[in-house]
Design an enzyme around this catalytic site. Structure first.
Site, PDB file in Angstrom:
ATOM      1  N   SER A   1      28.489   4.371 -27.580  1.00  0.00           N
ATOM      2  CA  SER A   1      29.657   4.537 -28.463  1.00  0.00           C
ATOM      3  C   SER A   1      30.899   5.068 -27.736  1.00  0.00           C
ATOM      4  O   SER A   1      31.533   6.033 -28.191  1.00  0.00           O
ATOM      5  CB  SER A   1      29.310   5.460 -29.642  1.00  0.00           C
ATOM      6  OG  SER A   1      28.237   4.945 -30.377  1.00  0.00           O
TER       7      SER A   1
ATOM      8  N   ASP B   1      25.182  13.172 -33.105  1.00  0.00           N
ATOM      9  CA  ASP B   1      25.284  12.187 -34.194  1.00  0.00           C
ATOM     10  C   ASP B   1      24.355  12.536 -35.355  1.00  0.00           C
ATOM     11  O   ASP B   1      23.287  13.106 -35.151  1.00  0.00           O
ATOM     12  CB  ASP B   1      24.926  10.803 -33.617  1.00  0.00           C
ATOM     13  CG  ASP B   1      25.355   9.680 -34.545  1.00  0.00           C
ATOM     14  OD1 ASP B   1      26.172   9.919 -35.468  1.00  0.00           O
ATOM     15  OD2 ASP B   1      24.861   8.555 -34.359  1.00  0.00           O
ATOM     16  N   GLY B   2      24.785  12.147 -36.551  1.00  0.00           N
ATOM     17  CA  GLY B   2      23.909  12.248 -37.725  1.00  0.00           C
ATOM     18  C   GLY B   2      24.255  13.367 -38.693  1.00  0.00           C
ATOM     19  O   GLY B   2      23.487  13.630 -39.623  1.00  0.00           O
TER      20      GLY B   2
ATOM     21  N   GLU C   1      20.345   9.338 -17.081  1.00  0.00           N
ATOM     22  CA  GLU C   1      19.138   9.093 -17.865  1.00  0.00           C
ATOM     23  C   GLU C   1      19.493   9.312 -19.332  1.00  0.00           C
ATOM     24  O   GLU C   1      20.391  10.111 -19.647  1.00  0.00           O
ATOM     25  CB  GLU C   1      18.024  10.074 -17.460  1.00  0.00           C
ATOM     26  CG  GLU C   1      17.564   9.927 -16.029  1.00  0.00           C
ATOM     27  CD  GLU C   1      16.828   8.615 -15.792  1.00  0.00           C
ATOM     28  OE1 GLU C   1      16.141   8.136 -16.712  1.00  0.00           O
ATOM     29  OE2 GLU C   1      16.961   8.076 -14.683  1.00  0.00           O
TER      30      GLU C   1
ATOM     31  N   HIS D   1      28.777  18.664 -41.048  1.00  0.00           N
ATOM     32  CA  HIS D   1      29.573  19.017 -39.865  1.00  0.00           C
ATOM     33  C   HIS D   1      29.512  20.533 -39.606  1.00  0.00           C
ATOM     34  O   HIS D   1      29.455  20.963 -38.466  1.00  0.00           O
ATOM     35  CB  HIS D   1      31.019  18.561 -40.032  1.00  0.00           C
ATOM     36  CG  HIS D   1      31.162  17.057 -40.062  1.00  0.00           C
ATOM     37  ND1 HIS D   1      30.533  16.225 -39.168  1.00  0.00           N
ATOM     38  CD2 HIS D   1      31.849  16.230 -40.901  1.00  0.00           C
ATOM     39  CE1 HIS D   1      30.826  14.961 -39.433  1.00  0.00           C
ATOM     40  NE2 HIS D   1      31.629  14.933 -40.474  1.00  0.00           N
TER      41      HIS D   1
ATOM     42  N   LEU E   1      28.553  28.423 -17.254  1.00  0.00           N
ATOM     43  CA  LEU E   1      28.505  27.066 -17.805  1.00  0.00           C
ATOM     44  C   LEU E   1      29.917  26.519 -18.018  1.00  0.00           C
ATOM     45  O   LEU E   1      30.800  27.247 -18.482  1.00  0.00           O
ATOM     46  CB  LEU E   1      27.786  27.102 -19.168  1.00  0.00           C
ATOM     47  CG  LEU E   1      27.748  25.778 -19.942  1.00  0.00           C
ATOM     48  CD1 LEU E   1      26.724  24.825 -19.323  1.00  0.00           C
ATOM     49  CD2 LEU E   1      27.402  26.025 -21.421  1.00  0.00           C
TER      50      LEU E   1
ATOM     51  N   ARG F   1      21.251  11.682 -27.259  1.00  0.00           N
ATOM     52  CA  ARG F   1      21.895  11.289 -28.518  1.00  0.00           C
ATOM     53  C   ARG F   1      20.917  11.531 -29.656  1.00  0.00           C
ATOM     54  O   ARG F   1      19.761  11.108 -29.592  1.00  0.00           O
ATOM     55  CB  ARG F   1      22.307   9.821 -28.508  1.00  0.00           C
ATOM     56  CG  ARG F   1      23.002   9.428 -29.817  1.00  0.00           C
ATOM     57  CD  ARG F   1      23.611   8.050 -29.801  1.00  0.00           C
ATOM     58  NE  ARG F   1      24.396   7.840 -31.019  1.00  0.00           N
ATOM     59  CZ  ARG F   1      25.452   7.071 -31.132  1.00  0.00           C
ATOM     60  NH1 ARG F   1      25.878   6.386 -30.095  1.00  0.00           N
ATOM     61  NH2 ARG F   1      26.099   6.959 -32.275  1.00  0.00           N
TER      62      ARG F   1
HETATM   63  C1  FPP Z   1      28.683  12.512 -35.832  1.00  0.00           C
HETATM   64  O1  FPP Z   1      28.024  12.560 -37.059  1.00  0.00           O
HETATM   65  C2  FPP Z   1      29.396  13.741 -35.596  1.00  0.00           C
HETATM   66  C3  FPP Z   1      30.766  13.848 -35.534  1.00  0.00           C
HETATM   67  C4  FPP Z   1      31.673  12.691 -35.686  1.00  0.00           C
HETATM   68  C5  FPP Z   1      31.409  15.146 -35.339  1.00  0.00           C
HETATM   69  C6  FPP Z   1      30.679  16.136 -34.490  1.00  0.00           C
HETATM   70  C7  FPP Z   1      31.139  17.489 -34.861  1.00  0.00           C
HETATM   71  C8  FPP Z   1      30.374  18.615 -34.853  1.00  0.00           C
HETATM   72  C9  FPP Z   1      29.004  18.634 -34.335  1.00  0.00           C
HETATM   73  C10 FPP Z   1      30.840  19.906 -35.371  1.00  0.00           C
HETATM   74  C11 FPP Z   1      32.226  20.215 -35.063  1.00  0.00           C
HETATM   75  C12 FPP Z   1      32.463  20.629 -33.681  1.00  0.00           C
HETATM   76  C13 FPP Z   1      33.678  20.568 -33.126  1.00  0.00           C
HETATM   77  C14 FPP Z   1      33.918  21.218 -31.811  1.00  0.00           C
HETATM   78  C15 FPP Z   1      34.796  19.858 -33.809  1.00  0.00           C
HETATM   79  P1  FPP Z   1      28.445  11.517 -38.177  1.00  0.00           P
HETATM   80  O2  FPP Z   1      29.442  12.160 -39.075  1.00  0.00           O
HETATM   81  O3  FPP Z   1      28.899  10.241 -37.549  1.00  0.00           O
HETATM   82  O4  FPP Z   1      27.086  11.328 -38.936  1.00  0.00           O
HETATM   83  P2  FPP Z   1      26.579   9.974 -39.630  1.00  0.00           P
HETATM   84  O5  FPP Z   1      26.515   8.929 -38.547  1.00  0.00           O
HETATM   85  O6  FPP Z   1      25.241  10.368 -40.137  1.00  0.00           O
HETATM   86  O7  FPP Z   1      27.553   9.652 -40.716  1.00  0.00           O
END
Ligand code: FPP
Length: 257
Positions: free
Chosen positions: A204, A28-29, A215, A45, A139, A196
């Site tokens: 979520s 996240d983030g 944990e 991303h 893995l 997280r």
């Molecule tokens: C959450 O951050 C992240 C996501 C919704 C996407 C996670 C994707 C990647 C780490 C890269 C792509 C990898 C694949 C395999 C598709 P957010 O966008 O919710 O961030 P925010 O809460 O700060 O807006």
């Protein structure tokens, strides 16, 4: 050529003896990381994908058996169309670009989440990722894509109900172990640890069933900043936890006793 995922060095040992077997990660983030730098969300991303690659390398080096990453939730379809396309594009890029290296590094890829509402080209890529790495024994990387735990649980209940109606299963045989065998990642052990990033402290809709005794480590950093050091620190924190699985505290040795 050496796989980009196998950069094992002599120093790359498991950071703690009480290492988890299965780690789940809520990445996240990305958006906030980008916003803090005045960059478009897609850049967050993209950097998130880099962090994911690093996390896979670290998971191999730390000797984990399973790493499950939450890359797109069923709720993410409510995001702007442009961002959805960007995320789908990154998934395709990841599979096309990294699949050979993952295979070389002996990583078995499994995908959990709903496939039927994905476009055929995405479905084909996901199937290719699983087929190409099916015989890998290192893995297991479980990618949760178009995933929602409630939807996963409801789908399992529906499938079991249909089997019962058709006489294929006796309802009295449906216990927790049987139910788990009908979930998407059947066969994988429950996650020992869920990490997280971004400072949010919630699940979520991620692995609700499987996280019954997990944990949790919540990190204040945003996902693009998650690196090997942060991963090692989370594993070390896990190593300090006392897991009881609902049992009583282990007996404490009494001085002189
Ligand atoms: C959450 O951050 C992240 C996501 C919704 C996407 C996670 C994707 C990647 C780490 C890269 C792509 C990898 C694949 C395999 C598709 P957010 O966008 O919710 O961030 P925010 O809460 O700060 O807006």
């Amino acid at each position: 050529m050496r796989s980009m995922f196998s950069n094992k060095t002599p120093a790359a040992a498991t950071p703690d003896k009480r290492a988890p077997v299965h780690v789940g990660v809520i990445m996240d983030g990305n958006g906030r990381w980008a916003a803090a730098r005045g960059l478009p969300r897609i850049e967050g991303h993209r950097r998130g994908l880099e962090a994911l690659r690093g996390a896979v390398r670290a998971a191999i080096d730390f000797g984990l058996d399973y790493l499950t990453v939450y890359s797109f939730s069923v709720e993410n379809w409510s995001r702007p169309q442009e961002e959805i396309s960007d995320l789908l594009g990154l998934l395709k890029f990841f599979i096309r670009n990294d699949l050979a290296d993952l295979r070389k590094a002996d990583v078995k890829v499994r995908i959990i989440g709903r496939r039927d509402d994905l476009k055929p080209d995405v479905r084909a890529l996901l199937a290719e990722a699983e087929a190409t790495t099916r015989d890998c024994g290192g893995l297991t990387l479980i990618v949760a894509f178009n995933y929602g735990a409630r939807q996963e649980i409801a789908a399992a209940a529906r499938a079991i109900a249909e089997d019962a109606r058709a006489g294929r299963i006796d309802p009295s045989a449906v216990d927790a172990a049987y139910f788990a065998s009908r979930l998407d990642a059947a066969g994988a052990p429950d996650p020992d640890l869920i990490i997280r990033t971004s400072g949010e402290q919630r699940l979520s809709n991620f692995l609700l069933w499987q996280a019954a005794y997990s944990e949790f480590v919540f990190l204040p950093m945003h996902w693009p900043d998650f690196d090997r050091k942060a991963f090692a620190a989370a594993l070390a924190e896990y190593g300090q936890r006392e897991r009881r699985f609902g049992g009583s505290a282990p007996a404490v040795s009494v001085a002189g006793g």
